[in-house]
Design an enzyme around this catalytic site. Structure first.
Site, short mmCIF file in Angstrom:
data_model
loop_
_atom_site.label_atom_id
_atom_site.label_comp_id
_atom_site.label_asym_id
_atom_site.label_seq_id
_atom_site.Cartn_x
_atom_site.Cartn_y
_atom_site.Cartn_z
N MET A 173 2.65 -5.72 -7.70
CA MET A 173 1.32 -5.17 -7.42
C MET A 173 1.42 -4.02 -6.43
SD MET A 173 -1.08 -5.26 -4.75
CE MET A 173 -1.72 -6.70 -3.89
N HIS A 212 0.88 -1.17 0.00
CA HIS A 212 0.00 0.00 0.00
C HIS A 212 0.92 1.22 0.00
CE1 HIS A 212 -2.32 -3.04 2.29
NE2 HIS A 212 -3.37 -2.52 1.73
N ASP A 215 -1.64 -13.06 1.29
CA ASP A 215 -2.18 -11.93 2.06
C ASP A 215 -2.67 -12.46 3.40
OD1 ASP A 215 -3.10 -9.56 2.95
OD2 ASP A 215 -4.85 -9.46 1.66
N GLU A 239 -9.74 -13.39 -2.74
CA GLU A 239 -8.98 -13.82 -1.55
C GLU A 239 -9.69 -14.99 -0.90
OE1 GLU A 239 -7.27 -10.96 1.14
OE2 GLU A 239 -7.97 -12.10 2.88
N HIS A 282 -11.81 -14.26 2.23
CA HIS A 282 -13.01 -13.44 2.01
C HIS A 282 -14.17 -14.28 1.49
CE1 HIS A 282 -10.32 -9.62 1.58
NE2 HIS A 282 -10.15 -10.24 2.72
N LYS A 341 -14.92 -8.50 -0.46
CA LYS A 341 -14.96 -9.00 0.92
C LYS A 341 -16.36 -8.72 1.45
CE LYS A 341 -12.29 -8.78 5.22
NZ LYS A 341 -11.22 -8.12 5.98
N ASP A 380 -12.30 -12.07 9.77
CA ASP A 380 -11.18 -12.29 8.85
C ASP A 380 -9.96 -12.80 9.63
OD1 ASP A 380 -9.51 -12.19 6.70
OD2 ASP A 380 -9.40 -10.02 6.59
N ASP A 418 -5.15 -13.50 -3.78
CA ASP A 418 -4.70 -13.36 -2.39
C ASP A 418 -4.87 -14.70 -1.70
OD1 ASP A 418 -4.08 -10.73 -2.78
OD2 ASP A 418 -5.47 -9.94 -1.27
N ASP A 447 2.44 1.81 3.32
CA ASP A 447 3.36 0.81 3.89
C ASP A 447 4.80 1.29 3.68
OD1 ASP A 447 1.19 -0.83 4.39
OD2 ASP A 447 1.47 -2.02 2.57
N ASP A 486 -7.13 -14.46 8.30
CA ASP A 486 -5.83 -14.33 7.63
C ASP A 486 -4.84 -15.41 8.02
OD1 ASP A 486 -6.28 -12.20 5.97
OD2 ASP A 486 -5.55 -10.68 7.37
N GLU A 529 -10.92 -6.51 -5.44
CA GLU A 529 -10.94 -7.52 -4.38
C GLU A 529 -12.21 -7.39 -3.55
OE1 GLU A 529 -7.38 -7.48 -2.02
OE2 GLU A 529 -8.29 -8.67 -0.42
C1 GCO Z 1 -8.05 -7.30 4.19
C2 GCO Z 1 -7.64 -7.25 2.74
C3 GCO Z 1 -6.43 -6.43 2.48
C4 GCO Z 1 -6.22 -6.13 1.02
C5 GCO Z 1 -5.13 -5.16 0.84
C6 GCO Z 1 -4.83 -4.91 -0.60
O1 GCO Z 1 -8.86 -8.16 4.51
O2 GCO Z 1 -7.56 -6.52 4.99
O3 GCO Z 1 -7.46 -8.56 2.30
O4 GCO Z 1 -5.31 -7.08 3.03
O5 GCO Z 1 -5.94 -7.29 0.30
O6 GCO Z 1 -5.50 -3.98 1.46
O7 GCO Z 1 -5.65 -3.97 -1.09
MN MN Z 2 -6.53 -9.25 0.53
MN MN Z 3 -8.28 -10.05 3.72
#
Ligand code: GCO
Ligand code: MN
Ligand code: MN
Length: 389
Positions: free
Chosen positions: A90, A56, A289, A219, A222, A185, A257, A247, A59, A259, A183
């Site tokens: 990316m 990002h 991700d 993702e 998601h 979610k 979420d 992702d 970041d 992850d 993306e």
């Molecule tokens: C989340 C998302 C993020 C995005 C990232 C890229 O659930 O927080 O997956 O990680 O993928 O912001 O745009």
């Molecule tokens: Mn993501």
């Molecule tokens: Mn995510």
């Protein structure tokens, strides 16, 4: 660890700076790990065999940094990338962290907030292009609602569309070689996020001015949050020619979420996913991700990164064995042999064919009572995954 599962640059594994860099903060507790510098992350990932890092804007360049400060940071970062042989395939924008985005970015009710979001995104695309990115990911984490009374949801989609049309024109105007990957979610951080699944995104893309410039970045977590079959979603995206990025992580169904490390929960689903990615000729990045458990220190973070890539390569090897497994292939051949070959011309409509089909007779009972042998087939997949074949 065996060499066969040692990641190489050709495997195209990438991590976000924000993923391995995640210090373990959650809504209930503070950070458990020190923040790592982008330079340190890049060097470590390169040593482990990753191909690149994604980021990002914030970041790398802190929110509100001056132009001079930005340029200095970017210059130094480029040197780190070159020295460690890493790429940035990316780039994306943080349109969720700052309180200004509490009502959304592209869809916020205040036009000034929407304009600021577009400005931030254009600058972020510039940054991505400068670093060599060919994919710009658009994740609308704050594009949604708690109180649906605040706007007609159709207005949300209209604003989202306007934003993407504007940004596509910007990219064309600048002659940038970069494509958008949307993306989806379902929720978190908003109670409900617009365009909740990859399927929603695929339909939405066709309403844009430049659908050819826009694909998806699905993702795992998601789609699993909504209880969906990720493998099917990816197959649909590939079928539509829209899988621009992916992702990878993992997630128990129906929860916040999580992850989790790729493949740490849904082994069978992730096996079919990797098999599909490899067999379909998908040539994009395999982006992780996700982040290490909150129980981990920095050593645990690198175990997490190694594990993510290793699991992918293990599943890739399993996919190869599936294709070479004589018993599995014999069953698939038998399934193919057992079906009646006559589809009554379904592949191509003709008036005559349709008339014949309407008049045809079917032995429905014979078709219905035939056993298909999928139990045996599925057990062989389990045997394969559990390492006994
Ligand atoms: C989340 C998302 C993020 C995005 C990232 C890229 O659930 O927080 O997956 O990680 O993928 O912001 O745009
Ligand atoms: Mn993501
Ligand atoms: Mn995510």
């Amino acid at each position: 660890m065996s060499d066969a599962y040692q990641p190489r640059k050709e495997d195209k594994f990438t991590f976000g700076l924000w993923t391995v860099g995640n210090p373990g903060r959650d809504p209930f507790g503070d950070a458990v790990r020190a923040v790592m510098s982008p330079a340190h992350i890049v060097k470590k990932l390169s040593e482990l065999g990753a191909w690149g890092v994604n980021l990002h804007d914030n970041d790398l360049v802190p929110f509100g940094a001056s132009a001079a400060e930005r340029d200095r940071i970017v210059k130094e970062f480029k040197k780190v990338l070159a020295d460690s042989g890493m790429v940035v395939p990316m780039a994306t924008t943080n349109l969720f962290g700052h309180p200004v985005f509490k009502d959304g970015a592209f869809t916020a009710n205040d036009p000034k907030v929407r304009a600021f979001a577009i400005q931030k995104t254009m600058r972020s695309i510039d940054l991505g292009v400068e670093l060599g990115a060919k994919i710009y990911v658009c994740w609308g984490g704050r594009e949604g609602t708690e109180a649906d009374a605040c706007r007609d949801a159709r207005e949300g989609f209209k604003r989202y569309r306007e934003a993407l049309n504007y940004l596509a024109e910007y990219v064309l105007d600048q002659k940038y070689d970069i494509r958008f990957a949307l993306e989806a979610k379902p929720n978190e951080p908003r109670s409900d996020i617009y365009l909740a699944s990859t399927g929603h995104m695929l339909a939405f893309i066709e309403t844009l001015d430049h659908p050819e410039m826009v694909g998806v970045n699905p993702e795992v977590a998601h789609e699993h949050m909504s209880g969906l079959n990720f493998y099917h979603g990816i197959a649909q995206a590939i079928d539509a020619g829209k899988l621009f990025h992916i992702d990878l992580n993992d997630q128990k169904p129906g929860r916040y979420d999580q992850d989790l490390r790729f493949g740490s929960e849904s082994l069978k689903g992730m096996f079919f996913l990797v098999k599909l990615l490899e067999e379909s000729g998908y040539s994009g990045a395999r982006h992780f991700d996700s982040h290490a458990y909150r129980t981990e220190d920095e050593a645990g973070v690198w175990e997490f990164a190694k594990g993510s890539m290793r699991t992918y390569l293990l599943l890739k090897e399993k996919a190869r064995r599936f294709a070479e497994d004589e018993e599995i292939q014999a069953i698939l051949a038998e399934i193919g042999a057992k079906v009646t070959k006559d589809d009554h011309g379904l592949g191509q409509y003709t008036k005559d064919g349709a008339a014949k089909l309407k008049a045809a007779t079917f032995d429905v009972d014979a078709l219905a009572t035939k056993g298909l042998g999928y139990e045996r087939l599925d057990q062989l997949v389990i045997d394969l995954l559990l390492g006994v074949r």
